[in-house]
Motif scaffolding. Structure first.
Motif, short mmCIF file in Angstrom:
data_model
loop_
_atom_site.label_atom_id
_atom_site.label_comp_id
_atom_site.label_asym_id
_atom_site.label_seq_id
_atom_site.Cartn_x
_atom_site.Cartn_y
_atom_site.Cartn_z
N ARG A 1 0.82 -1.22 0.00
CA ARG A 1 0.00 0.00 0.00
C ARG A 1 0.86 1.27 0.00
O ARG A 1 0.34 2.35 -0.22
CB ARG A 1 -0.94 0.01 1.20
N GLU A 2 2.14 1.13 0.27
CA GLU A 2 3.05 2.26 0.32
C GLU A 2 3.74 2.44 -1.02
O GLU A 2 3.65 1.59 -1.91
CB GLU A 2 4.08 2.03 1.43
N ASP A 3 4.47 3.55 -1.15
CA ASP A 3 5.28 3.76 -2.35
C ASP A 3 6.35 2.67 -2.44
O ASP A 3 6.78 2.12 -1.42
CB ASP A 3 5.97 5.13 -2.30
N VAL A 4 6.80 2.40 -3.65
CA VAL A 4 7.84 1.41 -3.87
C VAL A 4 9.13 1.87 -3.18
O VAL A 4 9.53 3.03 -3.30
CB VAL A 4 8.10 1.19 -5.38
N GLN A 5 9.74 0.96 -2.46
CA GLN A 5 11.00 1.28 -1.78
C GLN A 5 12.16 1.19 -2.76
O GLN A 5 12.07 0.56 -3.81
CB GLN A 5 11.24 0.29 -0.63
N ASN A 6 13.25 1.83 -2.40
CA ASN A 6 14.46 1.77 -3.22
C ASN A 6 15.63 1.41 -2.30
O ASN A 6 16.03 2.24 -1.50
CB ASN A 6 14.72 3.10 -3.90
N ARG B 1 7.00 -4.32 -8.08
CA ARG B 1 6.47 -3.09 -8.72
C ARG B 1 7.64 -2.22 -9.17
O ARG B 1 8.73 -2.29 -8.63
CB ARG B 1 5.63 -2.31 -7.73
N ASP C 1 13.26 0.67 3.75
CA ASP C 1 13.48 1.58 2.64
C ASP C 1 14.84 2.26 2.76
O ASP C 1 15.15 2.89 3.76
CB ASP C 1 12.36 2.62 2.63
#
Length: 118
Positions: A43-48, A117, A69
């Motif tokens: 549900r969160e932004d894609v981590q990097n 993702r 993250d």
């Protein structure tokens, strides 16, 4: 007007329920609490770099390692009830929080899930 609002709210609630019940494609079965942690990551932004979940086996004990993250953050290790055990690595020094148990044997690490993702 009231019926339109009720219908919109109903569709919204149905969508939330459907999303939370979507079957995860995992490499192996994990406790429900770990599945919930994966759903939260989704549900969160894609981590990097992208988040991943690993199963660690040390003798008869099973742990779950979840990456955080990016930079200078701890990567946490949980037991099979989702109790936070320690941070084996990460943080400013990269060496974790120093609170992990002494693992008796070679830890068997198996990838459970990786965020694909973009």
């Amino acid at each position: 007007m009231k019926n339109s609002i009720k219908m919109i709210v109903g569709i919204f609630l149905f969508s939330l329920t459907a999303m939370s019940c979507t079957e995860l494609e995992l490499e192996k079965d994990v406790p429900n609490c770990i599945k919930q942690k994966i759903r939260k990551i989704q549900r969160e932004d894609v981590q990097n770099p992208p988040a991943s979940v690993w199963e660690w086996k040390d003798g008869n004990k099973t742990y779950y390692y979840i990456t955080s993250d990016c930079c200078d953050q701890f990567n946490y290790l949980y037991d099979d009830n989702c109790n936070e055990i320690c941070a084996p690595d990460g943080g400013f020094t990269g060496t974790g929080d120093g609170n992990c148990p002494d693992f008796n044997a070679q830890i068997e690490k198996t990838l459970v899930w990786k965020d694909d993702r973009n």
